[in-house]
Design a protein around this motif. Structure first.
Motif, PDB file in Angstrom:
ATOM      1  N   SER A  93      40.352  76.388  33.439  1.00 33.45           N
ATOM      2  CA  SER A  93      40.058  76.252  34.916  1.00 33.45           C
ATOM      3  C   SER A  93      41.461  76.639  35.864  1.00 33.45           C
ATOM      4  N   ASP A 104      34.538  80.753  39.263  1.00 31.04           N
ATOM      5  CA  ASP A 104      33.434  80.878  39.868  1.00 31.04           C
ATOM      6  C   ASP A 104      32.361  81.673  39.736  1.00 31.04           C
ATOM      7  N   GLN A 105      32.902  82.802  38.861  1.00 28.38           N
ATOM      8  CA  GLN A 105      31.957  83.896  38.347  1.00 28.38           C
ATOM      9  C   GLN A 105      31.448  83.900  37.236  1.00 28.38           C
ATOM     10  N   THR A 109      29.272  77.944  36.108  1.00 27.07           N
ATOM     11  CA  THR A 109      28.598  77.719  37.524  1.00 27.07           C
ATOM     12  C   THR A 109      27.244  78.096  37.805  1.00 27.07           C
TER      13      THR A 109
END
Length: 188
Positions: free
Chosen positions: A44, A70-71, A187
């Motif tokens: 993270s 986030d990808q 995600t």
């Protein structure tokens, strides 16, 4: 007058529940919505470092991804890079070699693991292996391929096989294996 008051009360009683009574005269009940448990994400912060011990060998391993968190979607190819360096105790001048490194990605849902992706392996092309004793390091990038769309995280299982010289001039080696696991959230 009593008759008019009784008629007014009877008329109002037939109009339905009072506007301030949302349950229509009953006691309001509390409802709950299940909140999904957050998935731990060892990457993270973009990177993480681990120290593993296998016999006399201590390996310091840096993990990171060049793909932003986030990808990390189910259908993306997700690179995971590693950089590894070792020390040995007692340090009598013997060398440490990495014979092979492997990664297996296991996609999962909150209810359990799905089928693992095929393992990825980097086996040394030189004998007895890649020299990984400080100051010499090993670097590699493994790719986590597409996973089923219902997966919410992926567990990365790493294995490292080391050969340690028994003495500084020996052609005999002791094998030591270190393992590590990272969990990375996906995600939508």
């Amino acid at each position: 007058m009593v008759l008019i008051s009784a008629l007014a009360v009877a008329a109002l009683a037939g109009c339905g529940p009072a506007p301030w009574d949302p349950a229509g005269g009953g006691t309001p009940t509390a409802s709950s919505t299940a909140v999904p448990t957050p998935v731990p994400n060892d990457l993270s912060g973009g990177a993480t470092q681990r120290t593993l011990t296998a016999g006399a060998v201590t390996a310091t391993i840096d993990y990171w991804s060049t793909l932003a968190m986030d990808q990390w979607t189910a259908d993306a190819v997700k690179p995971v890079s590693i950089s590894l360096i070792t020390t040995v105790q007692p340090d009598d001048g013997q060398k440490v070699y990495l014979q092979r490194a492997s990664m297996t990605a296991v996609p999962s849902t909150p209810t359990g693991a799905l089928e693992a992706l095929p393992p990825q392996l980097d086996a040394s092309t030189v004998s007895p292996g890649y020299l990984v004793l400080d100051p010499y390091s090993y670097s590699q990038t493994f790719n986590v391929g597409p996973v089923p769309p219902e997966a919410t995280f992926v567990t990365l299982q790493f294995s490292y096989d080391f050969l340690v010289q028994t003495t500084p001039t020996s052609s005999e080696y002791a094998k030591q294996t270190a393992t590590d696991t990272l969990t990375v959230a996906l995600t939508d």
